[in-house]
Design a protein around this motif. Sequence first.
Motif, PDB file in Angstrom:
ATOM      1  N   MET A 148       0.835  -1.198   0.000  1.00 21.34           N
ATOM      2  CA  MET A 148       0.000   0.000   0.000  1.00 21.34           C
ATOM      3  C   MET A 148       0.870   1.249   0.000  1.00 21.34           C
ATOM      4  O   MET A 148       0.573   2.239  -0.675  1.00 21.34           O
ATOM      5  N   ALA A 149       1.943   1.213   0.771  1.00 18.02           N
ATOM      6  CA  ALA A 149       2.852   2.356   0.821  1.00 18.02           C
ATOM      7  C   ALA A 149       3.478   2.606  -0.547  1.00 18.02           C
ATOM      8  O   ALA A 149       3.577   3.746  -1.002  1.00 18.02           O
ATOM      9  N   ARG A 150       3.896   1.531  -1.230  1.00 18.00           N
ATOM     10  CA  ARG A 150       4.491   1.686  -2.555  1.00 18.00           C
ATOM     11  C   ARG A 150       3.480   2.259  -3.539  1.00 18.00           C
ATOM     12  O   ARG A 150       3.781   3.159  -4.318  1.00 18.00           O
ATOM     13  N   ARG A 151       2.235   1.733  -3.495  1.00 11.92           N
ATOM     14  CA  ARG A 151       1.201   2.204  -4.421  1.00 11.92           C
ATOM     15  C   ARG A 151       0.865   3.668  -4.160  1.00 11.92           C
ATOM     16  O   ARG A 151       0.515   4.415  -5.066  1.00 11.92           O
ATOM     17  N   ALA A 152       0.954   4.085  -2.906  1.00 16.11           N
ATOM     18  CA  ALA A 152       0.580   5.452  -2.543  1.00 16.11           C
ATOM     19  C   ALA A 152       1.710   6.442  -2.777  1.00 16.11           C
ATOM     20  O   ALA A 152       1.547   7.631  -2.547  1.00 16.11           O
ATOM     21  N   GLY A 153       2.860   5.961  -3.243  1.00 18.45           N
ATOM     22  CA  GLY A 153       3.961   6.871  -3.512  1.00 18.45           C
ATOM     23  C   GLY A 153       4.960   6.995  -2.384  1.00 18.45           C
ATOM     24  O   GLY A 153       5.838   7.856  -2.436  1.00 18.45           O
ATOM     25  N   HIS A 154       4.846   6.160  -1.355  1.00 14.51           N
ATOM     26  CA  HIS A 154       5.794   6.180  -0.243  1.00 14.51           C
ATOM     27  C   HIS A 154       6.804   5.050  -0.408  1.00 14.51           C
ATOM     28  O   HIS A 154       6.523   4.027  -1.029  1.00 14.51           O
ATOM     29  N   ALA A 155       7.972   5.226   0.179  1.00 12.28           N
ATOM     30  CA  ALA A 155       8.977   4.168   0.166  1.00 12.28           C
ATOM     31  C   ALA A 155       8.493   3.003   1.024  1.00 12.28           C
ATOM     32  O   ALA A 155       7.810   3.200   2.035  1.00 12.28           O
ATOM     33  N   GLU A 156       8.852   1.782   0.631  1.00 13.57           N
ATOM     34  CA  GLU A 156       8.416   0.606   1.378  1.00 13.57           C
ATOM     35  C   GLU A 156       8.903   0.653   2.823  1.00 13.57           C
ATOM     36  O   GLU A 156       8.179   0.284   3.753  1.00 13.57           O
ATOM     37  N   TYR A 157      10.133   1.141   3.027  1.00 14.81           N
ATOM     38  CA  TYR A 157      10.665   1.150   4.390  1.00 14.81           C
ATOM     39  C   TYR A 157       9.911   2.120   5.298  1.00 14.81           C
ATOM     40  O   TYR A 157      10.036   2.056   6.516  1.00 14.81           O
ATOM     41  N   GLU A 160       3.662  11.487  -8.062  1.00 13.12           N
ATOM     42  CA  GLU A 160       3.010  10.516  -7.171  1.00 13.12           C
ATOM     43  C   GLU A 160       3.562  10.640  -5.762  1.00 13.12           C
ATOM     44  O   GLU A 160       2.815  10.610  -4.774  1.00 13.12           O
ATOM     45  N   LYS A 161       4.857  10.804  -5.652  1.00  9.42           N
ATOM     46  CA  LYS A 161       5.497  10.971  -4.344  1.00  9.42           C
ATOM     47  C   LYS A 161       5.087  12.294  -3.702  1.00  9.42           C
ATOM     48  O   LYS A 161       4.887  12.372  -2.485  1.00  9.42           O
ATOM     49  N   VAL A 162       4.988  13.345  -4.516  1.00 12.36           N
ATOM     50  CA  VAL A 162       4.570  14.648  -3.985  1.00 12.36           C
ATOM     51  C   VAL A 162       3.158  14.555  -3.421  1.00 12.36           C
ATOM     52  O   VAL A 162       2.883  15.006  -2.304  1.00 12.36           O
ATOM     53  N   THR A 163       2.255  13.951  -4.185  1.00 11.17           N
ATOM     54  CA  THR A 163       0.867  13.807  -3.736  1.00 11.17           C
ATOM     55  C   THR A 163       0.789  12.983  -2.461  1.00 11.17           C
ATOM     56  O   THR A 163       0.038  13.319  -1.530  1.00 11.17           O
ATOM     57  N   ALA A 164       1.593  11.915  -2.397  1.00  5.95           N
ATOM     58  CA  ALA A 164       1.579  11.049  -1.209  1.00  5.95           C
ATOM     59  C   ALA A 164       2.038  11.812   0.027  1.00  5.95           C
ATOM     60  O   ALA A 164       1.430  11.706   1.102  1.00  5.95           O
ATOM     61  N   ARG A 165       3.099  12.594  -0.128  1.00  3.00           N
ATOM     62  CA  ARG A 165       3.608  13.321   1.038  1.00  3.00           C
ATOM     63  C   ARG A 165       2.622  14.408   1.480  1.00  3.00           C
ATOM     64  O   ARG A 165       2.397  14.608   2.667  1.00  3.00           O
ATOM     65  N   PRO A 181       3.584   1.193  23.497  1.00  3.47           N
ATOM     66  CA  PRO A 181       4.845   1.842  23.889  1.00  3.47           C
ATOM     67  C   PRO A 181       5.340   2.782  22.795  1.00  3.47           C
ATOM     68  O   PRO A 181       5.014   2.608  21.619  1.00  3.47           O
ATOM     69  N   PRO A 182       6.123   3.792  23.149  1.00  2.00           N
ATOM     70  CA  PRO A 182       6.666   4.717  22.145  1.00  2.00           C
ATOM     71  C   PRO A 182       7.693   4.037  21.251  1.00  2.00           C
ATOM     72  O   PRO A 182       8.284   3.013  21.626  1.00  2.00           O
ATOM     73  N   VAL A 183       7.893   4.604  20.071  1.00  2.00           N
ATOM     74  CA  VAL A 183       8.903   4.097  19.136  1.00  2.00           C
ATOM     75  C   VAL A 183       9.706   5.275  18.597  1.00  2.00           C
ATOM     76  O   VAL A 183       9.261   6.426  18.641  1.00  2.00           O
ATOM     77  N   ALA A 184      10.885   4.981  18.106  1.00  2.00           N
ATOM     78  CA  ALA A 184      11.701   5.967  17.394  1.00  2.00           C
ATOM     79  C   ALA A 184      11.821   5.510  15.943  1.00  2.00           C
ATOM     80  O   ALA A 184      11.782   4.310  15.645  1.00  2.00           O
ATOM     81  N   TYR A 185      11.922   6.472  15.045  1.00  2.00           N
ATOM     82  CA  TYR A 185      12.103   6.167  13.630  1.00  2.00           C
ATOM     83  C   TYR A 185      13.247   7.018  13.107  1.00  2.00           C
ATOM     84  O   TYR A 185      13.269   8.238  13.308  1.00  2.00           O
ATOM     85  N   THR A 186      14.227   6.386  12.498  1.00  2.00           N
ATOM     86  CA  THR A 186      15.349   7.110  11.915  1.00  2.00           C
ATOM     87  C   THR A 186      15.385   6.840  10.422  1.00  2.00           C
ATOM     88  O   THR A 186      14.987   5.763   9.965  1.00  2.00           O
ATOM     89  N   GLU A 187      15.872   7.818   9.660  1.00  2.00           N
ATOM     90  CA  GLU A 187      15.845   7.670   8.209  1.00  2.00           C
ATOM     91  C   GLU A 187      17.110   8.219   7.588  1.00  2.00           C
ATOM     92  O   GLU A 187      17.622   9.271   7.998  1.00  2.00           O
TER      93      GLU A 187
END
Length: 286
Positions: A83-92, A142-147, A225-231
């Motif tokens: 779904m993320a790929r189809r919506a223009g987001h990176a899989e990760y 597509e990526k612009v619209t997704a973001r 619980p809280p999570v952290a996300y790094t990119e």
Amino acid sequence: MPPRKDADPSASVPCFYGAEMRYLREQAGLTLEQLAEGSYRGIPLLSQIERGERSMPLDLAVHVDKILKTNGFFERRCEAAAMARRAGHAEYFADALEMEQRAEEIDDWAPMLVPGLLQTPAYTRAVVRAAHPREADEEVEEKVTARMSRAAIFKAETPPKFWAIMNESLIRRRALPDEQMAELLEHIAEVVRATHSIVQIVPEVDGLHPFMMGMTRIMTFPDAPPVAYTEGLHSGQVIDFPPLVKLYRESYDLLRAAALSPAASLSMIEAAAGDFRNGKQKARLE
């Protein structure tokens, strides 16, 4: 025999699901051979998945859910990534995107790029094109619209509390033509005021500060619980190991203390917008 390589579940999304599959398989008393039986996949692939070296294909996820009786756990992960790929987001980014929708509070540290929730289409387009110069125009759009669609969380019945800390260079560096830079900074100020969010600026004159590394986000939830996300450039990871999340939180709190106050930061952003709009920023840099 070489020692078994166990995936660190906090290292990345594939590592998390690989470690979970290994744990559930061993709890069920199954070998890799027994788990692979009846699937169209070989034992080496399952071994790589358990080590966090490969993502799980959908057909295997369905098979693993059936054998381990995990009620669609791994299949849902594959569907979220697709779904993320189809919506223009990176899989990760799939897991972080899903968590963003449920977060009670989102705290971003942005040393190099304006946070996605504060970007304008022109800025996103420039960032995507710089990172993917060979992509077709439709893929970029597509990526612009997704973001841009992610900002819809601010219109939710219970929107998350958003706090962003940005490096001063982000509001000084001419990433776009002056008019579009002014629009970006005015947009940031508008979002802050409209959503009662908080943005702080870390001044360029400050040398070292408590959070020198790359883009980081901390998300807290009402029921988890809280999570952290790094990119990084072409990868991202969700970190849910409590001691490590705690360290990220401590670093973020120290960074808050080192940054300008919210009021002073907002004034700086609006002043920088005026400089770009009036052509003063170019003269300042010269």
